[in-house]
Design a protein around this motif. Structure first.
Motif, PDB file in Angstrom:
ATOM      1  N   ARG A 105       0.823  -1.185   0.000  1.00 19.96           N
ATOM      2  CA  ARG A 105       0.000   0.000   0.000  1.00 19.96           C
ATOM      3  C   ARG A 105       0.867   1.249   0.000  1.00 19.96           C
ATOM      4  O   ARG A 105       0.568   2.236  -0.664  1.00 19.96           O
ATOM      5  CB  ARG A 105      -0.882  -0.031   1.243  1.00 19.96           C
ATOM      6  CG  ARG A 105      -2.068   0.848   1.119  1.00 19.96           C
ATOM      7  CD  ARG A 105      -3.048   0.508   2.190  1.00 19.96           C
ATOM      8  NE  ARG A 105      -3.843   1.664   2.466  1.00 19.96           N
ATOM      9  CZ  ARG A 105      -4.694   1.732   3.462  1.00 19.96           C
ATOM     10  NH1 ARG A 105      -4.837   0.707   4.271  1.00 19.96           N
ATOM     11  NH2 ARG A 105      -5.399   2.804   3.653  1.00 19.96           N
ATOM     12  N   LYS A 106       1.972   1.179   0.745  1.00 25.53           N
ATOM     13  CA  LYS A 106       2.895   2.309   0.795  1.00 25.53           C
ATOM     14  C   LYS A 106       3.536   2.543  -0.578  1.00 25.53           C
ATOM     15  O   LYS A 106       3.751   3.665  -0.989  1.00 25.53           O
ATOM     16  CB  LYS A 106       3.967   2.033   1.858  1.00 25.53           C
ATOM     17  CG  LYS A 106       4.422   3.276   2.580  1.00 25.53           C
ATOM     18  CD  LYS A 106       5.162   2.961   3.862  1.00 25.53           C
ATOM     19  CE  LYS A 106       6.538   2.390   3.633  1.00 25.53           C
ATOM     20  NZ  LYS A 106       7.147   1.891   4.858  1.00 25.53           N
ATOM     21  N   LEU A 107       3.816   1.452  -1.267  1.00 25.41           N
ATOM     22  CA  LEU A 107       4.412   1.545  -2.601  1.00 25.41           C
ATOM     23  C   LEU A 107       3.402   1.998  -3.653  1.00 25.41           C
ATOM     24  O   LEU A 107       3.781   2.368  -4.752  1.00 25.41           O
ATOM     25  CB  LEU A 107       4.937   0.168  -3.031  1.00 25.41           C
ATOM     26  CG  LEU A 107       6.271  -0.309  -2.500  1.00 25.41           C
ATOM     27  CD1 LEU A 107       6.631  -1.621  -3.169  1.00 25.41           C
ATOM     28  CD2 LEU A 107       7.357   0.725  -2.754  1.00 25.41           C
ATOM     29  N   GLY A 108       2.101   1.900  -3.319  1.00 26.33           N
ATOM     30  CA  GLY A 108       1.076   2.239  -4.298  1.00 26.33           C
ATOM     31  C   GLY A 108       0.780   1.098  -5.246  1.00 26.33           C
ATOM     32  O   GLY A 108       0.208   1.299  -6.304  1.00 26.33           O
ATOM     33  N   GLN A 109       1.189  -0.115  -4.896  1.00 30.30           N
ATOM     34  CA  GLN A 109       0.989  -1.251  -5.797  1.00 30.30           C
ATOM     35  C   GLN A 109      -0.036  -2.254  -5.262  1.00 30.30           C
ATOM     36  O   GLN A 109      -0.187  -3.333  -5.821  1.00 30.30           O
ATOM     37  CB  GLN A 109       2.318  -1.987  -6.059  1.00 30.30           C
ATOM     38  CG  GLN A 109       3.419  -1.119  -6.589  1.00 30.30           C
ATOM     39  CD  GLN A 109       3.123  -0.516  -7.954  1.00 30.30           C
ATOM     40  OE1 GLN A 109       2.066  -0.763  -8.534  1.00 30.30           O
ATOM     41  NE2 GLN A 109       4.020   0.297  -8.462  1.00 30.30           N
ATOM     42  N   LEU A 112      -2.943  -3.233  -7.692  1.00 30.66           N
ATOM     43  CA  LEU A 112      -2.424  -4.032  -8.804  1.00 30.66           C
ATOM     44  C   LEU A 112      -2.177  -5.473  -8.374  1.00 30.66           C
ATOM     45  O   LEU A 112      -2.594  -6.420  -9.043  1.00 30.66           O
ATOM     46  CB  LEU A 112      -1.113  -3.407  -9.310  1.00 30.66           C
ATOM     47  CG  LEU A 112      -0.340  -4.239 -10.315  1.00 30.66           C
ATOM     48  CD1 LEU A 112      -1.011  -4.162 -11.677  1.00 30.66           C
ATOM     49  CD2 LEU A 112       1.103  -3.785 -10.412  1.00 30.66           C
TER      50      LEU A 112
END
Lengths: 308, 267
Positions: A105-109, A112
């Motif tokens: 979630r921190k990575l924004g993935q 996906l």
């Protein structure tokens, strides 16, 4: 008729949510599955943030699995020792899964990876089930004997060390594959919001050679505790369990399941499995399309919790 | 000024929520003798969960106004409702091996989560772009400073544009170029819009006075936006007592599932 979901922070049509819960409940009753692997993608299609869909999906599985778990517990059709070993793996896996969840979630993935996992799992499980049910339908048409389990046959799993005696299953089996299986299911519970029965049951039958009469009860035992644990951990680390959404899904789901159960008892096994396989494939294809199709807006803005 | 206070008193009576009027604060250009004052009837707005957006009216007055200049439209007022400051990240998807993946992201220093602006005329007719941008007035002039490491500086412009575009399309940033009107000599009324997805927290009503394109002074008032109702209670419960909330969620699931199996039991 709309209702505001306090955690997802958006308004949804209450009838759509109830319909979704009821339909998935009906299917889960008919096919004897938990339904988490259908609920979570449906919620994502309905624009519920995937983080909320996954956490709430895990919560919903608790409700859809408890009545089956109680029945098996009453009848004693479960292996408590085996279930406990699976559970140890499951709790470890769920804890690791939450860490993965937070990191992605921190990575924004996160969105996906959730979609990709669903595409891979739904695609492969749906494909395998379809192939298997079509084959057995052909066989019955040709009047041949069907045997799912070949007793006495051993594979590499049975040569592993740290063996333990499971009296109820009449097995002398290494705990390593049991804990590893539980761990993998635990990771899937926290990352995908599923109970994992659709993977655990075949793995227990075909890989660990556990007798079919205790498989369902034992897997439900593990699922109840791991999904309950995941719900609590999701609530405390990601604040992503939506109790309003979950409550609506549960109520519609458990009622739908009762009707599904009755219909399911009248249908033949292969037909049921073929139907479920087609459904699973359809959901997987829809998710795959979402990954491939060019998005309307390639930028996204994240402020605080779940973005918009 | 007396008229303004009377109006505010009237508003307070109507809404039956007599909030006190907070003394405004702001900076001024000593070249001019005009003074700007604004008032709102309450310093807290409670909105329910089914809130679908609403307009609020801000009243204001200009003291020591030159009536001749007022008549020819030399005075301009900009009123903006600025939301709480939040750090914001913008991500961009790119096609990787056939699927769309978030590739680049830029985080910005805290920016207003919402921004609703209303003015006497379109901003470009009020003051010079340089003046507006130095005072962060207008959607295009809100300061968007990237925080932390900026890998590829050439992306910044695109990401800023995307942030403004998405904020506008979601209704969080909006403007009404003719939303401020003078209702009498020196007294004006500004309509600013609260969008349905307005963030809760401490907002700021900010009013700026221009005379012939020159900055005179500005003033601001705090406005707290809170949500009420069961949904808000649930939200607070989930965030403040998250462990208990998790337990309750599990218990709800257990009871629902168990009840269904009891109710539908065949025997």
């Amino acid at each position: 008729m709309t209702i505001y979901l306090p955690i997802a922070e958006l308004s949804v049509n209450i009838l759509v949510i109830l319909g979704m819960g009821g339909a998935v409940g009906f299917l889960s009753g008919m096919f004897g599955v938990g339904g988490g692997f259908l609920i979570t993608p449906l919620l994502i299609f309905y624009n519920i943030p995937p983080a909320v869909a996954v956490a709430t999906g895990a919560n919903q599985v608790v409700a859809s699995s408890i009545s089956g778990a109680l029945t098996h517990f009453r009848r004693g059709t479960l292996d408590l020792k085996l279930g406990t070993m699976l559970l140890i793996g499951g709790l470890l896996g769920a804890s690791a899964g939450i860490q993965i969840f937070v990191y992605l979630r921190k990575l924004g993935q996160l969105d996906l990876i959730i979609s990709l996992l669903y595409v891979v799992f739904l695609g492969s499980i749906g494909g395998l089930m379809l192939w298997e049910s079509v084959r057995s339908m052909r066989r019955t048409a040709a009047n041949k004997q069907v045997s799912l389990r070949k007793p006495g046959q051993h594979n590499w799993v049975h040569r592993l060390p740290l063996k333990m005696r499971f009296k109820r299953s009449k097995l002398y089996l290494s705990v390593i594959p049991v804990i590893v299986l539980g761990f993998c299911i635990g990771v899937l519970t926290s990352v995908m919001g599923v109970g994992g029965g659709f993977i655990m049951v075949p793995a227990m039958i075909y890989l660990l050679r556990i007798p079919t009469n205790v498989v369902i009860g034992t897997s439900l035992f593990q699922i109840i505790f791991v999904t309950a644990f995941t719900t609590i951990v999701q609530a405390t680390t990601n604040y992503s369990v939506d109790i309003v959404l979950g409550g609506l899904l549960m109520i519609a789901g458990v009622i739908g399941a009762q009707y599904g159960l009755r219909v399911g008892q009248k249908m033949r096994g292969e037909q049921l499995r073929a139907g479920l396989a087609l459904l699973v494939l359809a959901v997987g294809i829809r998710l795959a399309y979402g990954l491939i199709a060019p998005p309307a807006e390639i930028y996204s803005v994240i402020t605080g919790s779940f973005g918009y | 000024m007396r008229l303004l206070l009377a109006l505010i008193g009237l508003l307070a009576l109507q809404s039956a929520a007599a909030g006190q009027i907070i003394e405004p604060a702001g900076s001024r250009n000593d070249k001019f003798r005009e003074r700007l004052d604004i008032g709102i009837s309450t310093n807290e707005i409670a909105i329910s969960s089914d809130f679908a957006g609403a307009g609020i009216t801000v009243f204001g007055a200009i003291d020591d106004v030159d009536e001749l200049l007022l008549q020819i439209g030399a005075y301009d007022v900009v009123v903006a409702l600025e939301g709480p400051m939040r750090t914001t990240t913008v991500r961009r998807k790119e096609r990787v091996a056939g699927i769309w993946v978030n590739r680049h992201s830029i985080s910005f220093e805290p920016i207003p989560a919402s921004y609703s602006m209303s003015s006497t005329r379109p901003l470009e007719n009020i003051a010079s772009p340089m003046d507006l941008s130095s005072r962060d007035i207008g959607i295009n002039n809100i300061r968007l400073a990237p925080s932390g490491g900026l890998g590829d500086g050439s992306l910044l412009g695109d990401f800023r544009d995307a942030l403004r575009r998405i904020k506008r399309s979601s209704g969080l940033y909006q403007r009404v170029p003719d939303g401020v009107e003078f209702i009498s000599k020196s007294l004006f009324r500004a309509s600013v819009f609260l969008p349905a997805n307005i963030p809760v927290g401490l907002h700021k009503v900010r009013a700026v006075l221009y005379k012939n394109g020159e900055y005179v002074m500005e003033t601001s008032l705090p406005l707290r936006v809170v949500k009420t109702g069961l949904e808000q209670f649930t939200y607070n419960f989930a965030h403040q007592y998250s462990f208990a909330y998790g337990i309750v969620s599990v218990l709800l699931a257990l009871v629902t599932g168990w009840l269904a199996s009891v109710v539908f039991r065949k025997d």
